[in-house]
Design a protein around this motif. Structure first.
Motif, PDB file in Angstrom:
ATOM      1  N   PHE A   1       2.108  15.977  30.548  1.00 48.71           N
ATOM      2  CA  PHE A   1       3.432  15.416  30.820  1.00 48.71           C
ATOM      3  C   PHE A   1       4.200  15.311  29.511  1.00 48.71           C
ATOM      4  N   GLN A   2       5.504  15.175  29.641  1.00 48.35           N
ATOM      5  CA  GLN A   2       6.382  15.067  28.483  1.00 48.35           C
ATOM      6  C   GLN A   2       6.863  13.617  28.382  1.00 48.35           C
TER       7      GLN A   2
ATOM      8  N   GLY B   1       3.253   9.085  23.645  1.00 42.53           N
ATOM      9  CA  GLY B   1       4.304   9.498  22.726  1.00 42.53           C
ATOM     10  C   GLY B   1       4.228   8.848  21.375  1.00 42.53           C
ATOM     11  N   MET B   2       3.571   7.672  21.299  1.00 44.47           N
ATOM     12  CA  MET B   2       3.541   6.947  20.029  1.00 44.47           C
ATOM     13  C   MET B   2       2.425   7.395  19.091  1.00 44.47           C
TER      14      MET B   2
ATOM     15  N   ALA C   1      13.447   6.391  15.347  1.00 44.48           N
ATOM     16  CA  ALA C   1      13.188   7.798  15.657  1.00 44.48           C
ATOM     17  C   ALA C   1      13.158   7.992  17.161  1.00 44.48           C
ATOM     18  N   THR C   2      13.286   9.240  17.570  1.00 50.28           N
ATOM     19  CA  THR C   2      13.146   9.595  18.979  1.00 50.28           C
ATOM     20  C   THR C   2      12.417  10.928  19.070  1.00 50.28           C
ATOM     21  N   SER C   3      11.619  11.093  20.118  1.00 54.63           N
ATOM     22  CA  SER C   3      10.876  12.343  20.283  1.00 54.63           C
ATOM     23  C   SER C   3      10.592  12.568  21.759  1.00 54.63           C
ATOM     24  N   ILE C   4      10.272  13.819  22.077  1.00 46.68           N
ATOM     25  CA  ILE C   4       9.744  14.154  23.398  1.00 46.68           C
ATOM     26  C   ILE C   4       8.393  14.805  23.142  1.00 46.68           C
ATOM     27  N   GLN C   5       7.345  13.995  23.296  1.00 54.95           N
ATOM     28  CA  GLN C   5       6.009  14.378  22.868  1.00 54.95           C
ATOM     29  C   GLN C   5       5.212  15.001  24.007  1.00 54.95           C
ATOM     30  N   LYS C   6       4.552  16.123  23.685  1.00 52.73           N
ATOM     31  CA  LYS C   6       3.601  16.722  24.623  1.00 52.73           C
ATOM     32  C   LYS C   6       2.382  15.809  24.734  1.00 52.73           C
TER      33      LYS C   6
ATOM     34  N   MET D   1      -1.989  26.174  30.148  1.00 53.39           N
ATOM     35  CA  MET D   1      -1.134  27.010  29.303  1.00 53.39           C
ATOM     36  C   MET D   1      -0.768  26.277  28.017  1.00 53.39           C
ATOM     37  N   MET D   2      -0.403  25.002  28.109  1.00 52.91           N
ATOM     38  CA  MET D   2       0.005  24.254  26.915  1.00 52.91           C
ATOM     39  C   MET D   2      -1.170  24.021  25.967  1.00 52.91           C
ATOM     40  N   LEU D   3      -2.365  23.830  26.505  1.00 61.16           N
ATOM     41  CA  LEU D   3      -3.534  23.665  25.645  1.00 61.16           C
ATOM     42  C   LEU D   3      -3.852  24.956  24.891  1.00 61.16           C
ATOM     43  N   ILE D   4      -3.784  26.084  25.604  1.00 58.43           N
ATOM     44  CA  ILE D   4      -4.021  27.368  24.936  1.00 58.43           C
ATOM     45  C   ILE D   4      -2.946  27.612  23.880  1.00 58.43           C
TER      46      ILE D   4
END
Length: 897
Positions: A86-87, A40-41, A61-66, A293-296
């Motif tokens: 993962f998220q 995430g960083m 800051a805050t995030s939900i990173q792929k 799917m997420m990579l595509i």
């Protein structure tokens, strides 16, 4: 609690605490050290390293990173917690709060009531670990939070000191675990059983910078970071596992639907009482479907190296697992639709890319099923050869090199090769396979290290990036009065530069375009009195600083000097023509192919452009012609080109298209050509009206990898020159063939048909000659102790292919006898030779491969092959007669046994 709600609760918890919510970056970042974002960083790395000041008002800051971690591929389905995608939910502090703040925020969210926006976890079931000597964190946990000392455990660098695995920020960490209960394992906390005690959250106290090294503890700590920072990572999937009361991350609300779909498609069942291997295969399907799917979605297409290879491997593991579970029909489309339904609420952009994602995945499945068929043929051939040459009591072992060839060339997982070998009664040389794999990994690691060493240290530019970002004036003017605010020579800041030196010049403002978005940098000059610097390249640092790479051709330059920065007008004119033409081709492409033909990259320089797009089929000549026509119609229409600055959300609502892998700020630049005809996010330079582009000549299209195509074109004068050259070529051919240019296609077609007929007649005559030659050779055959032997040198110039044709013909005509054929001939300075044996001769012990090896010793050559046919090549034709005699002698001795 659904995963989407878990994400929302996390974000709102930290937004209420003053953190700025930052959208997830693409999985693909411009970082030579990383295939994919793996933590995430990663998008915040420049702020941790001090290369840039964080652009967040409160410094948090805050995030939900792929994230994607490819090292976990082999662990998927075996453990309860490994996902390739993962998220990672995180909160970040850049010099604001430190250990106590991070610990307090995390505890409040985990144990806070559901009514107050927390996760409602029982604090009595939470354990924590800290780094060995981190008394400060341990005391905060015990004295401030109230965690009993017996539920605070200390671990070493392997577990509680975090880095990305490459040079960069690092520091000790504290991890929070959830006790799932005695049914999951032994008591004693995380040090006793990390299956029972599931890690939920890692709080990293980012305070140091690490150097090169291998592993989690074999590297040097270079020193402290400019500020003490906080980087945390909470695994969304693991929290969902706990809050949804399921055994593992594969059974949460996002992945379980894929398992259910797999049960329908395969007829197999998942869960208790099912073979462990089958459960693993269900989990592989669920995990890899989402990751693929997420990579595509983020623009990756299957390929044979890098990111494309990872995607290809994931998709093929899905197909392989489904077949092993019993699937008899293609499965990919249903898996992709199922996972997209589950993920769209969190990632709305999936809806706009649904058709493209399915097309890429399904085409890869089709290719793999064909590959599976081809690889199986290779496997069967290897098995047949192995059984034919092995003695009855000798263990039959498929070589490691052959197993690796199946893996590397045909994409066979080694478990597939092992299973097929077992079914055929063979073992596999795993030591040889592992050696080949390790050799490949070593090459890959060496390549990666080379890339890492080439990674620029951007800290040199930090002061300018933070305090003096370049003002780009090139949208409105081609020359600007500027001040020299930085000079760099050989990686060092200097106060002056002199004639003949290659330098980097940093100006307070510049009209020269810095390379980005596919557009190459402007060429130009920096002038001050008698001083002249020729600028050949301009690069961006931190998206804010223009670095002019120049050569001092006369005079010298001092820091602080006033100069004039001038764009090469001819260069810029050609560049804007090509860049605007790229936008037109993109728009035309989508009109012809539909919205699933999405941009995957571009390059435009004066007079030339190339445009890459995700599409799985070769374009027809008619489609290519239509794209060219629409593009030039737009040029002819003299469409107005306008630009506006707006918010990213507003730009998207206007229908502006963005480039995959590009991370945009809150304010973006939209370029419109003819209103709705073309609307794109773009920071490049453009013409004012489409007619200024001039003609656009589309050269053609080609493949640049599985699922990706490329169109190339000329623009402006270069397009005119191309058309002129093509016209002259057509006129020349017309004169030579004495026909009008309009009749050329028919005339060329007629000549081609005549040529084919002539070639066919020549080939027929040649085959007749070879057949006649075979008959002559049979007539000259000698009897050697019961073997019919044809061993001769054919006339000079007989090619290797002809030798094989003749030898095969002779062997076939003598099939009912114990016959051996050995032929050679001088051809192109070499001496190719071939041996063949009839089935009955092979049964008597003849091996064509051995004959070739024996004969090769006499002609300074080598070769090999199967028992019935083998070939080789030598360099000394003078030894041929001795070689023929030696082979006959060997056959005579064999017959006498």
């Amino acid at each position: 609690m659904e995963t989407h709600e878990i994400r929302e609760r996390f974000t709102q918890h930290f937004v209420k605490a003053g953190h700025e919510a930052v959208p997830s970056a693409s999985l693909i970042l411009d970082d030579p050290n990383l295939l994919f974002v793996n933590a995430g960083m990663v998008p915040f790395k420049p702020y941790f390293l001090g290369q840039q000041n964080p652009p967040f008002p409160n410094g948090t800051a805050t995030s939900i990173q792929k994230c994607v971690r490819t090292l976990d591929i082999e662990e998927v389905g075996i453990t309860t917690r490994h996902n390739t995608f993962f998220q990672m939910a995180g909160n970040f502090s850049f010099g604001q709060y430190f250990k106590e703040g991070a610990i307090t925020h995390a505890w409040a969210l985990l144990t806070g009531s559901l009514e107050e926006g927390g996760f409602g976890l029982d604090p009595q079931r939470l354990w924590v670990t800290v780094y060995l000597d981190d008394d400060e964190a341990a005391n905060i946990w015990h004295e401030k939070i109230g965690v009993p000392k017996e539920r605070i455990q200390r671990l070493g660098m392997e577990d509680n000191y975090w880095s990305m695995g490459i040079p960069g920020p690092c520091g000790p960490c504290s991890e929070i675990y959830y006790d799932r209960g005695p049914e999951y394992g032994a008591e004693g906390g995380p040090v006793a059983d990390d299956n029972r005690y599931m890690e939920l959250w890692n709080l990293v106290f980012m305070q140091n910078e690490r150097g090169e090294g291998i592993g989690k503890n074999n590297y040097e700590i270079l020193g402290p970071l400019p500020k003490k920072n906080i980087d945390t990572g909470l695994g969304i999937e693991r929290v969902a596992c706990i809050l949804q009361g399921v055994d593992n991350v594969y059974e949460t609300d996002l992945l379980r639907p894929v398992i259910i779909e797999a049960e329908k498609l395969t007829g197999s069942k998942y869960g208790e009482g099912v073979a462990h291997e089958d459960n693993i295969r269900f989990r592989v399907i669920a995990d890899h479907s989402r990751t693929g799917m997420m990579l595509i979605l983020d623009g990756v297409t299957p390929g044979n190296e890098g990111r494309g290879y990872i995607l290809r491997r994931l998709l093929r593991r899905i197909s392989r697992s489904a077949k092993l579970l019993g699937a008899t029909e293609p499965t990919m489309e249903r898996f992709m639709n199922t996972i997209m339904d589950a993920m769209t609420p969190s990632y709305p952009e999936i809806a706009d890319n649904r058709e493209r994602i399915i097309r890429v995945a399904v085409n890869e499945e089709k290719a793999f099923l064909k590959t599976l068929e081809s690889g199986t043929k290779l496997f069967d051939e290897a098995v047949g050869e192995l059984k034919a040459t092995s003695r009855a009591k000798t263990p039959k072992v498929l070589s490691g090199s052959k197993a690796f060839e199946l893996h590397d060339t045909y994409g066979f997982p080694i478990d597939l090769t092992l299973e097929m070998a077992h079914e055929a009664g063979l073992d596999v040389d795993m030591k040889g396979f592992d050696a080949a794999m390790n050799e490949q990994r070593s090459r890959a690691k060496a390549d990666n290290r080379a890339k890492k060493h080439g990674h620029t240290d951007l800290s040199l530019y930090r002061e300018w990036v933070d305090n003096d970002p370049t003002v780009f004036t090139g949208y409105d003017e081609l020359s600007s009065a500027s001040k020299v605010i930085g000079l760099v020579r050989d990686g060092q800041k200097v106060n002056e530069v002199h004639e003949g030196e290659h330098v980097e010049v940093i100006l307070d403002q510049s009209p020269l375009y810095a390379e980005s978005g596919g557009q190459v940098a402007d060429h130009g000059r920096i002038v001050a009195g008698d001083t002249l610097l020729e600028v050949g390249d301009v690069q961006k640092i931190g998206k804010r600083l223009w670095v002019h790479k120049a050569t001092v051709t006369s005079g010298g330059l001092d820091l602080g000097s006033s100069v004039e920065a001038i764009v090469d007008e001819k260069w810029r004119h050609g560049a804007v023509q090509a860049h605007s033409a790229t936008h037109l081709i993109h728009a035309a492409l989508r009109q012809v192919l539909g919205p699933t033909a999405v941009q995957a990259g571009s390059l435009n320089r004066p007079g030339y452009l190339r445009f890459d797009f995700n599409y799985t089929e070769q374009l027809t000549p008619q489609q290519l012609q239509e794209i060219a026509t629409i593009t030039n119609q737009a040029v002819d229409a003299d469409l107005e080109v306008t630009t506006i600055e707006t918010t990213l959300d507003k730009a998207k609502s206007m229908g502006a298209m963005a480039l995959f892998g590009e991370n945009y700020g809150s304010q973006v630049r939209v370029v419109e050509i003819g209103g709705p005809f073309s609307i794109e996010l773009c920071g490049g330079t453009h013409v004012k009206h489409s007619s200024q582009i001039g003609p656009v000549s589309v050269l053609g299209e080609s493949s640049v990898g599985s699922g990706a195509r490329r169109i190339e074109a000329y623009s402006g004068l270069d397009a005119f020159r191309y058309y002129s050259k093509e016209t002259a070529l057509v006129e020349g051919v017309s004169r030579e063939l004495k026909v009008q240019s309009t009749d050329l296609p028919e005339r060329v077609s007629s000549l081609a048909e005549k040529l084919k007929a002539a070639e066919k007649e020549i080939e027929s005559l040649r085959n007749a000659q070879l057949a006649a030659r075979a008959a002559e050779l049979i007539a000259s055959a000698q009897d050697v102790n019961g073997f019919k032997v044809v061993a001769l040198q054919l006339p000079q110039g007989t090619a290797g292919g002809d030798l094989r044709t003749i030898a095969t013909d002779v062997r076939n005509r003598l099939r009912e006898q114990d016959a051996v054929v050995l032929l050679g001939a001088v051809s192109n300075g070499k001496f190719p030779f071939i041996a063949a044996a009839t089935p009955s001769a092979v049964e008597r012990g003849v091996k064509a491969g051995d004959i070739v090896k024996q004969f090769g010793q006499y002609v300074d050559g080598r070769g090999g092959g199967k028992a019935d046919m083998a070939q080789g090549s030598g360099a000394n034709a003078a030894g041929a007669e001795s070689g023929f005699a030696a082979v006959k002698d060997g056959l005579s001795k064999l017959a006498a046994r």
